[in-house]
Design an enzyme around this catalytic site. Sequence first.
Site, PDB file in Angstrom:
ATOM      1  N   SER A  92       2.100   6.659   2.471  1.00 51.10           N
ATOM      2  CA  SER A  92       3.529   6.557   2.772  1.00 51.10           C
ATOM      3  C   SER A  92       4.294   7.656   2.051  1.00 51.10           C
ATOM      4  O   SER A  92       5.309   8.155   2.538  1.00 51.10           O
ATOM      5  CB  SER A  92       4.055   5.184   2.344  1.00 51.10           C
ATOM      6  OG  SER A  92       3.264   4.157   2.900  1.00 51.10           O
TER       7      SER A  92
ATOM      8  N   ARG B 193      -9.706   1.939   0.027  1.00 51.26           N
ATOM      9  CA  ARG B 193     -10.328   2.610  -1.118  1.00 51.26           C
ATOM     10  C   ARG B 193      -9.556   3.860  -1.521  1.00 51.26           C
ATOM     11  O   ARG B 193      -9.888   4.513  -2.494  1.00 51.26           O
ATOM     12  CB  ARG B 193     -11.786   2.951  -0.781  1.00 51.26           C
ATOM     13  CG  ARG B 193     -12.643   1.691  -0.696  1.00 51.26           C
ATOM     14  CD  ARG B 193     -14.073   1.964  -1.098  1.00 51.26           C
ATOM     15  NE  ARG B 193     -14.740   2.760  -0.097  1.00 51.26           N
ATOM     16  CZ  ARG B 193     -15.450   2.262   0.920  1.00 51.26           C
ATOM     17  NH1 ARG B 193     -15.591   0.962   1.037  1.00 51.26           N
ATOM     18  NH2 ARG B 193     -16.022   3.055   1.792  1.00 51.26           N
TER      19      ARG B 193
ATOM     20  N   GLY C 109      -3.701   4.418   8.037  1.00 49.39           N
ATOM     21  CA  GLY C 109      -4.513   3.820   6.975  1.00 49.39           C
ATOM     22  C   GLY C 109      -4.299   2.313   6.919  1.00 49.39           C
ATOM     23  O   GLY C 109      -5.256   1.529   6.884  1.00 49.39           O
ATOM     24  N   HIS C 110      -3.031   1.903   6.938  1.00 52.01           N
ATOM     25  CA  HIS C 110      -2.725   0.469   6.962  1.00 52.01           C
ATOM     26  C   HIS C 110      -3.278  -0.162   8.250  1.00 52.01           C
ATOM     27  O   HIS C 110      -3.818  -1.274   8.225  1.00 52.01           O
ATOM     28  CB  HIS C 110      -1.215   0.227   6.920  1.00 52.01           C
ATOM     29  CG  HIS C 110      -0.517   0.768   5.710  1.00 52.01           C
ATOM     30  ND1 HIS C 110       0.346   1.828   5.773  1.00 52.01           N
ATOM     31  CD2 HIS C 110      -0.552   0.389   4.405  1.00 52.01           C
ATOM     32  CE1 HIS C 110       0.833   2.077   4.562  1.00 52.01           C
ATOM     33  NE2 HIS C 110       0.303   1.218   3.708  1.00 52.01           N
TER      34      HIS C 110
ATOM     35  N   ASP D 245      -6.788   3.635  -2.825  1.00 52.98           N
ATOM     36  CA  ASP D 245      -6.363   3.167  -4.155  1.00 52.98           C
ATOM     37  C   ASP D 245      -7.586   2.541  -4.819  1.00 52.98           C
ATOM     38  O   ASP D 245      -7.676   1.320  -4.967  1.00 52.98           O
ATOM     39  CB  ASP D 245      -5.221   2.170  -4.008  1.00 52.98           C
ATOM     40  CG  ASP D 245      -4.017   2.785  -3.328  1.00 52.98           C
ATOM     41  OD1 ASP D 245      -3.198   3.385  -4.022  1.00 52.98           O
ATOM     42  OD2 ASP D 245      -3.916   2.702  -2.084  1.00 52.98           O
TER      43      ASP D 245
ATOM     44  N   MET E  29       3.137  -2.151   1.038  1.00 47.58           N
ATOM     45  CA  MET E  29       4.536  -1.898   0.690  1.00 47.58           C
ATOM     46  C   MET E  29       5.283  -1.328   1.902  1.00 47.58           C
ATOM     47  O   MET E  29       6.391  -0.806   1.772  1.00 47.58           O
ATOM     48  CB  MET E  29       4.623  -0.946  -0.495  1.00 47.58           C
ATOM     49  CG  MET E  29       3.971  -1.545  -1.746  1.00 47.58           C
ATOM     50  SD  MET E  29       4.578  -0.866  -3.288  1.00 47.58           S
ATOM     51  CE  MET E  29       4.159   0.844  -3.124  1.00 47.58           C
TER      52      MET E  29
END
Length: 283
Positions: free
Chosen positions: A186, A148, A36-37, A150, A30
Amino acid sequence: MKLITTIEEMQQAALSLKREGKSIAFVPTMGFLHEGHASLLREGRKRGDILVLSIFVNPIQFGQNEDLDRYPRNMEGDCCIADECGVDIVFTPNAPGMYPAGFQTSISVRDLSLPLCGASRPGHFDGVATVVAKLFNIVMPDVALFGRKDYQQLAVLRRMATDLNLPVQLVGMPIVREKDGLAMSSRNAYLSPAERQSALCLSGAIRKVRDLYATGTLEVADLERSARELIEAETAANIDYLEFRDGTTLESVQTAGNNTLMALAVKIGTTRLIDNTILGEEL
Ligand code: AMP
């Protein structure tokens, strides 16, 4: 790096890449990218000939009183990170394109969507499963990477991919944390400096439970009590859920083992944060 904004162009690009025999690695996000991304993108870079990043704040996974309208955005910063990570295509569809008038199809992964975040955010995982299925049909990836962080989302999507025979391999990547332990998100951008400090109670509770588990405390009631005490000592923190479940089925457990998931969602002021750990897993 190429920017694609329409579904038709992305689908055509994916089809011609496939015809050329190229494999596609895909990281759906998003946006408002962080390390992390980036970890997903770097791994994706290794796993496909072509790396596609999607940025789409998916309206149907937000509840009515959630933060859809104020979800943070930074297209320019995101493109810098994408470029650094070797992304070939950034796909940024818009909401009317993804959900045109008359749209009425939904994917529901029944049982795995019910507990944890599914209980506090009804319909959330239907929104996630539906958008990811659509993105898979548009981007046609061979491999897709998810964090992970999420955990339940990954469980839901793995089930969907299996149940619907989707020809894509799902890869789960470790949680990337700030130096002091806070899981990157985020939504951390919403936190005031004082709240940022309070937010350490999530990773603090995880650390405490992992220590207790490592030294032989297996009763979930005991682990849960210690974790709740630590979080409740933080005045800005309000526990949404703190649960121990089987890491595969997400069913409740009373005694912890090596595949036990500790998952929590905590509101820090008005910001809802999630974190989790698998107790037996090395960090
Ligand atoms: P989002 O943009 O929040 O939808 O996240 C896009 C992807 O990045 C999802 O697969 C997330 O699980 C993953 N992700 C978000 N934060 C982290 C993190 N701290 N560590 C690893 N993966 C993450």
